[in-house]
Design a protein around this motif. Structure first.
Motif, PDB file in Angstrom:
ATOM      1  N   MET A 263      55.376  38.545  11.790  1.00  0.00           N
ATOM      2  CA  MET A 263      55.619  38.076  10.369  1.00  0.00           C
ATOM      3  C   MET A 263      54.684  39.005   9.443  1.00  0.00           C
ATOM      4  O   MET A 263      53.448  39.188   9.776  1.00  0.00           O
ATOM      5  N   SER A 264      55.161  39.469   8.290  1.00  0.00           N
ATOM      6  CA  SER A 264      54.392  40.371   7.419  1.00  0.00           C
ATOM      7  C   SER A 264      53.354  39.341   6.472  1.00  0.00           C
ATOM      8  O   SER A 264      53.531  38.024   6.268  1.00  0.00           O
ATOM      9  N   LYS A 265      52.237  40.001   6.029  1.00  0.00           N
ATOM     10  CA  LYS A 265      51.298  39.071   5.402  1.00  0.00           C
ATOM     11  C   LYS A 265      52.134  38.633   3.855  1.00  0.00           C
ATOM     12  O   LYS A 265      52.833  39.585   3.497  1.00  0.00           O
ATOM     13  N   ARG A 266      51.731  37.626   3.572  1.00  0.00           N
ATOM     14  CA  ARG A 266      52.268  37.140   2.301  1.00  0.00           C
ATOM     15  C   ARG A 266      51.690  38.254   1.304  1.00  0.00           C
ATOM     16  O   ARG A 266      50.390  38.686   1.227  1.00  0.00           O
ATOM     17  N   GLY A 267      52.714  38.334   0.181  1.00  0.00           N
ATOM     18  CA  GLY A 267      52.161  39.342  -1.076  1.00  0.00           C
ATOM     19  C   GLY A 267      51.145  38.866  -1.948  1.00  0.00           C
ATOM     20  O   GLY A 267      50.981  37.703  -1.885  1.00  0.00           O
ATOM     21  N   ILE A 268      50.827  39.508  -2.689  1.00  0.00           N
ATOM     22  CA  ILE A 268      49.830  39.325  -3.601  1.00  0.00           C
ATOM     23  C   ILE A 268      50.350  38.922  -4.851  1.00  0.00           C
ATOM     24  O   ILE A 268      51.341  39.641  -5.287  1.00  0.00           O
ATOM     25  N   LEU A 269      50.131  37.839  -5.830  1.00  0.00           N
ATOM     26  CA  LEU A 269      50.700  37.662  -7.092  1.00  0.00           C
ATOM     27  C   LEU A 269      49.853  38.177  -8.199  1.00  0.00           C
ATOM     28  O   LEU A 269      48.593  37.742  -8.100  1.00  0.00           O
ATOM     29  N   THR A 270      50.255  38.762  -9.084  1.00  0.00           N
ATOM     30  CA  THR A 270      49.570  39.240 -10.302  1.00  0.00           C
ATOM     31  C   THR A 270      50.231  38.854 -11.551  1.00  0.00           C
ATOM     32  O   THR A 270      51.392  38.886 -11.801  1.00  0.00           O
ATOM     33  N   VAL A 271      49.263  38.463 -12.249  1.00  0.00           N
ATOM     34  CA  VAL A 271      49.912  38.037 -13.716  1.00  0.00           C
ATOM     35  C   VAL A 271      49.321  39.192 -14.537  1.00  0.00           C
ATOM     36  O   VAL A 271      48.202  39.363 -14.758  1.00  0.00           O
ATOM     37  N   ILE A 272      50.290  39.842 -15.421  1.00  0.00           N
ATOM     38  CA  ILE A 272      49.717  40.610 -16.602  1.00  0.00           C
ATOM     39  C   ILE A 272      50.209  40.008 -17.970  1.00  0.00           C
ATOM     40  O   ILE A 272      51.490  39.847 -18.020  1.00  0.00           O
ATOM     41  N   SER A 273      49.121  39.647 -18.654  1.00  0.00           N
ATOM     42  CA  SER A 273      49.460  39.159 -20.149  1.00  0.00           C
ATOM     43  C   SER A 273      48.842  40.033 -20.993  1.00  0.00           C
ATOM     44  O   SER A 273      48.264  41.103 -20.669  1.00  0.00           O
ATOM     45  N   GLY A 274      49.047  39.956 -22.297  1.00  0.00           N
ATOM     46  CA  GLY A 274      48.700  40.804 -23.298  1.00  0.00           C
ATOM     47  C   GLY A 274      49.356  40.639 -24.675  1.00  0.00           C
ATOM     48  O   GLY A 274      50.588  40.130 -24.522  1.00  0.00           O
ATOM     49  N   PHE A 275      48.770  41.259 -25.490  1.00  0.00           N
ATOM     50  CA  PHE A 275      49.656  40.756 -26.927  1.00  0.00           C
ATOM     51  C   PHE A 275      50.987  41.562 -26.704  1.00  0.00           C
ATOM     52  O   PHE A 275      51.121  42.611 -26.064  1.00  0.00           O
ATOM     53  N   SER A 276      51.967  41.057 -27.329  1.00  0.00           N
ATOM     54  CA  SER A 276      53.293  41.545 -27.642  1.00  0.00           C
ATOM     55  C   SER A 276      53.162  42.758 -28.351  1.00  0.00           C
ATOM     56  O   SER A 276      52.706  43.012 -29.292  1.00  0.00           O
ATOM     57  N   GLY A 277      53.792  43.958 -27.547  1.00  0.00           N
ATOM     58  CA  GLY A 277      53.273  45.352 -28.176  1.00  0.00           C
ATOM     59  C   GLY A 277      52.366  45.791 -27.455  1.00  0.00           C
ATOM     60  O   GLY A 277      52.143  47.301 -27.754  1.00  0.00           O
ATOM     61  N   SER A 278      51.656  45.315 -26.585  1.00  0.00           N
ATOM     62  CA  SER A 278      50.467  46.081 -25.818  1.00  0.00           C
ATOM     63  C   SER A 278      51.216  47.153 -25.067  1.00  0.00           C
ATOM     64  O   SER A 278      50.436  47.966 -24.532  1.00  0.00           O
ATOM     65  N   GLY A 279      52.384  47.029 -24.484  1.00  0.00           N
ATOM     66  CA  GLY A 279      52.949  48.043 -23.800  1.00  0.00           C
ATOM     67  C   GLY A 279      53.309  47.394 -22.374  1.00  0.00           C
ATOM     68  O   GLY A 279      53.113  48.456 -21.470  1.00  0.00           O
TER      69      GLY A 279
END
Ligand code: 5GP
Length: 208
Positions: free
Chosen positions: A1-17
């Motif tokens: 069985m493959s390893k569980r993936g990593i969860l990443t949250v990307i936040s930032g101002f609306s319009g930050s790109g």
């Protein structure tokens, strides 16, 4: 069985790109990005199921009561939420998943999944943010001012994140997020098999 993936949250101002950088992370490095549900109206060019699932307030609220969201929040008058099922299926399949979400949602994810990598993205300056929002041409001045005021409110949340990245150059910012995630994968807790095999390998040198 493959390893569980990593969860990443990307936040930032609306319009930050964030959106552009996340698209690059998918294209260049194969990350999976979760498609959120929202009650906001589609912008020109946005497609159902690609940028968002566009739903009514009633449908959104029904899904909240069924616990169908990993997190959800209201942002400048509209609901946004991450469908839980898809994210878990992808993580279970060993894929690294990115959520591009605002701060309240980000904090909910951190609460329920403390292992989440939390990244906050900012544009090079407040002036730059303002001109990006104006040049995007998707909102009138009233909505832009609301988003700018919201950006200031969001500065309070920066401390809750693990990493801050400045989006001055898309390619550079993309690579820098990728390297943060690669480093995360080197943490011992994601490498138990490697750890055991190292211990086993060295066991023959045990002092007698
Ligand atoms: P926009 O209307 O510009 O597409 O998105 C507004 C904000 O909502 C952005 O900061 C975006 O990251 C955030 N957002 C998008 N999807 C979600 C979601 O599923 N949950 C939360 N909490 N925020 C989201």
């Amino acid at each position: 069985m493959s390893k569980r993936g990593i969860l990443t949250v990307i936040s930032g101002f609306s319009g930050s790109g964030k959106g552009t950088v996340v698209k690059e992370l998918v294209k260049k490095y194969g990350y999976v990005v979760s498609v959120s549900a929202t009650t906001r109206a589609p912008r020109t060019g946005e497609r159902e199921g690609i940028e968002y699932f566009f739903v009514s307030r009633e449908d959104f609220e029904a899904k909240i009561s069924e616990n169908g969201f990993l997190e959800h929040a209201e942002f400048v008058g509209n609901y946004y939420g991450t469908p839980a099922k898809y994210v878990d299926e992808m993580l279970d399949a060993g894929k690294d998943v990115i959520l591009e979400i605002e701060v309240n949602g980000g904090l909910q994810v951190r609460e329920s999944r403390p292992d989440t990598v939390m990244i906050f993205m900012v544009p090079p300056s407040a002036d730059e943010l303002k001109s990006r929002l104006i040049n995007r041409g998707t909102e009138d001045m009233d909505k832009i001012n609301k988003r700018l005021a919201r950006a200031y409110e969001e500065t309070e949340y920066i401390d809750k994140y693990d990493y801050i990245v400045i989006n001055e150059d898309i390619a550079e910012c993309t690579d820098s997020i990728h390297s943060i995630i690669l480093n995360e994968k080197k943490k011992i807790r994601y490498n138990n098999e490697l750890k055991s095999s190292i211990i086993n390998d060295y066991k023959r040198f045990e002092r007698r």
